[in-house]
Structures are given as structure tokens and as C-alpha cells.
Design a protein around this motif. Sequence first.
Motif, PDB file in Angstrom:
ATOM      1  N   ARG A   1      -1.971   5.404   2.905  1.00  0.00           N
ATOM      2  CA  ARG A   1      -1.396   5.149   1.434  1.00  0.00           C
ATOM      3  C   ARG A   1      -1.521   3.736   1.138  1.00  0.00           C
ATOM      4  O   ARG A   1      -1.566   2.890   2.242  1.00  0.00           O
ATOM      5  N   VAL A   2      -1.743   3.373  -0.058  1.00  0.00           N
ATOM      6  CA  VAL A   2      -1.913   1.801  -0.350  1.00  0.00           C
ATOM      7  C   VAL A   2      -0.776   1.201  -0.576  1.00  0.00           C
ATOM      8  O   VAL A   2       0.211   1.994  -1.305  1.00  0.00           O
ATOM      9  N   ASN A   3      -0.412   0.050  -0.158  1.00  0.00           N
ATOM     10  CA  ASN A   3       0.782  -0.611  -0.315  1.00  0.00           C
ATOM     11  C   ASN A   3       1.133  -1.177  -1.624  1.00  0.00           C
ATOM     12  O   ASN A   3       0.232  -2.177  -2.174  1.00  0.00           O
ATOM     13  N   LEU A   4       1.917  -0.800  -2.470  1.00  0.00           N
ATOM     14  CA  LEU A   4       2.320  -1.048  -3.906  1.00  0.00           C
ATOM     15  C   LEU A   4       3.324  -2.062  -3.842  1.00  0.00           C
ATOM     16  O   LEU A   4       3.592  -2.525  -5.158  1.00  0.00           O
ATOM     17  N   HIS A   5       3.875  -2.272  -2.817  1.00  0.00           N
ATOM     18  CA  HIS A   5       4.829  -3.464  -2.531  1.00  0.00           C
ATOM     19  C   HIS A   5       6.204  -3.063  -3.659  1.00  0.00           C
ATOM     20  O   HIS A   5       6.518  -3.876  -4.347  1.00  0.00           O
ATOM     21  N   GLY A   6       6.469  -1.674  -3.311  1.00  0.00           N
ATOM     22  CA  GLY A   6       7.767  -1.164  -4.140  1.00  0.00           C
ATOM     23  C   GLY A   6       7.487  -0.508  -5.467  1.00  0.00           C
ATOM     24  O   GLY A   6       8.230  -0.142  -6.013  1.00  0.00           O
ATOM     25  N   GLU A   7       6.136  -0.877  -6.101  1.00  0.00           N
ATOM     26  CA  GLU A   7       5.903  -0.158  -7.324  1.00  0.00           C
ATOM     27  C   GLU A   7       5.433   1.342  -7.129  1.00  0.00           C
ATOM     28  O   GLU A   7       5.177   1.622  -6.086  1.00  0.00           O
TER      29      GLU A   7
ATOM     30  N   ALA B   1      -9.754  -6.554  -1.124  1.00  0.00           N
ATOM     31  CA  ALA B   1     -11.037  -6.019  -1.020  1.00  0.00           C
ATOM     32  C   ALA B   1     -11.198  -4.626  -0.656  1.00  0.00           C
ATOM     33  O   ALA B   1     -12.000  -3.683  -1.093  1.00  0.00           O
ATOM     34  N   ALA B   2     -10.547  -4.358   0.399  1.00  0.00           N
ATOM     35  CA  ALA B   2     -10.592  -3.195   1.082  1.00  0.00           C
ATOM     36  C   ALA B   2      -9.791  -1.848   0.349  1.00  0.00           C
ATOM     37  O   ALA B   2      -9.924  -0.612   0.583  1.00  0.00           O
ATOM     38  N   GLY B   3      -8.937  -2.201  -0.653  1.00  0.00           N
ATOM     39  CA  GLY B   3      -8.225  -1.355  -1.218  1.00  0.00           C
ATOM     40  C   GLY B   3      -7.138  -0.726  -0.599  1.00  0.00           C
ATOM     41  O   GLY B   3      -6.412   0.408  -0.935  1.00  0.00           O
ATOM     42  N   THR B   4      -6.320  -1.617   0.481  1.00  0.00           N
ATOM     43  CA  THR B   4      -5.281  -0.997   0.971  1.00  0.00           C
ATOM     44  C   THR B   4      -3.978  -1.490   0.532  1.00  0.00           C
ATOM     45  O   THR B   4      -3.217  -1.095   1.061  1.00  0.00           O
ATOM     46  N   SER B   5      -4.063  -2.419  -0.169  1.00  0.00           N
ATOM     47  CA  SER B   5      -2.864  -3.259  -0.607  1.00  0.00           C
ATOM     48  C   SER B   5      -3.074  -3.721  -2.191  1.00  0.00           C
ATOM     49  O   SER B   5      -4.298  -4.070  -2.690  1.00  0.00           O
TER      50      SER B   5
END
Length: 309
Positions: free
Chosen positions: A217-223, A255-259
Amino acid sequence: MRSIRGLRAILAALVLAITMGGSAGATADRRAGTSPTSISLPDGFQPEGIAIGPGPFAFIGSMADGSIYRADLRTGRGAIISRGSGTPSLGMKTDPRGRLFMAGGTGGDARVIDSRTGRVLASYRLATGPAFVNDVILTQGAAWFTDSTNPVLYKLPLRGGRLPAAAARIPLTGDLVYGDGFNANGITPTPDGRGLIVVQSNTGRLFRVDRSGKTRRVNLHGESLREGDGLLLRGRTLYAVQNRLNAVAVLRLNAAGTSGRVVRRVSDRRFDVPATVAAFGTRLYLPNARFDTSPTPTTPYTAVAIPRP
């Protein structure tokens, strides 16, 4: 004399406006010499996917019967270049060889056509049971398709650019868990090119996918990307269409697409449930799928252009 010249200039401008917008059904910018910002599609077409290039040509697929419409972005004029077989043409991408790769939706298939002639080059049976092959992305050496019904990716290896005899089935494991409704939908590479990014429409979550199928799961910071549909990556900027919200979320990824962080959302009064997005020049082009409108043979449809945020 000056008044006569002025009248001639006005008449010339009117002729230009008619030429640009009349037969094509395209709405041009007010500034002379710019290409249309709205392109009329055939009535009843039910557009979904869009791909652009090579050159200033957009290819738009029909959910109704799988036909492909090619539009000249300079004029807005276009025509159907490939008649569908009755199953949908959803997400699509073109490659530098002029081949158009298409996801077949409920048909459970994928097709590749020649974007110049409309000739079918290859067809692939991806699923034998219920399926919704939704979107496709081209990476170095492969085409990848999502399935919103089944937790898999379908991979077409493109060794040396050659089309394969069959697709490989890559099971999705890890954080991405399928539930009711539409699951994996839009797909794009990570900024570093080492993985893939997939949006899950029913949860609004974004996932990084290894080429082995393992998801994180990518971290979208609450979004949330609720109603997430088509994805488009430019550098480290990700454009995510949120169809029924009539919005495009603009995210900045690592760059890695994890965040990733949503930096803004854009909308337009002409949006009518846009499904996906493609870029040309300084614009984004989005077909209005009109999912909330009951389709008929006379229902009008458009694709619209907005400045790229």
C-alpha cells in the motif's frame, strides 16, 4: 478602405471558426490558431479509454461495442478506424511502432491493433470466467493489464517488440485485497521504473506492485483516491482521475512509488464522469464516460482538454 479590410478580417475569422468547429463538432479556444478543447464523439459511442500518439492523434475506445475512434487533435475531426466485435474497448496505450493495446473489459480479453489501418494484429484470451479487464500500461519489455474482478495482472512479454503467443497470469499478493465492486483499475509505472502502481477504485487506495505481483500500500498521508480510474505518470507527478467526483487528483510521488501526497485537485465544468486521461503538449485529454447517464443510441459524448496542472 480600412473598414472594408476590417470586414474581410472578421469574415475570414468566422470562416475559420466554422471550419474548425462545424463538421468536426469541436469547440476551439477563443485564441485564433489553437486546437479544439472539446471533441464530439459519435452519438451512443460510450467512450472510456484514451491513448494519444504517435503524433497529434487520439484513440478512444467504445464500451458499447469495442470500436475505436481516431481524432485529429489539431482539428477535432475524426472517424471510426476499427469496428468492434461487440465486447468493450476500455483502457488503451500506443507504442512507438503504432500499435494500440486495448483492455477488453467484460470480454476478458486484450487486443492489439494497427493504429494506422485499424487492422487487428493479435487477440488474447485472458480469462475464461467472469472478468473485467480494465486498463493497460506499457513498460520496458511488457504490456500489463489489470482485472477489476480477479486479483491478477496479465502480462504480455514483448521481447524485441514482438507480440507473444499468449499472456502470463501474475497473481496479486500482499496488501491489495479484493472486495465487492471495482478493484484494481488504473495502472502506471513507478517513477523509478522498477515497479507498477495500481489504484483500487472501491477503497480509494493506491498500491505499488512488484513485477512478481507482490503489492504494498502506498502511503497517501491520509488522502483517498475514491472512484479512482485512469492514471497518468509524468516524471514524479501522478494524475489520477476520480471519475464520479469529476476531478483529477495531482500527486507528488517519491521515486520508488511507495509514498505520495495529493498537492491539488482540478475540475472543469465540462467534466461528465471522465474515465481516464492522456497527455499531449501542455494539455490533458479526458473522455466523458457519463457513467451516471443511461446510454441510448442518440446520447451525445465528448472528450475534453484542460491545461496540464
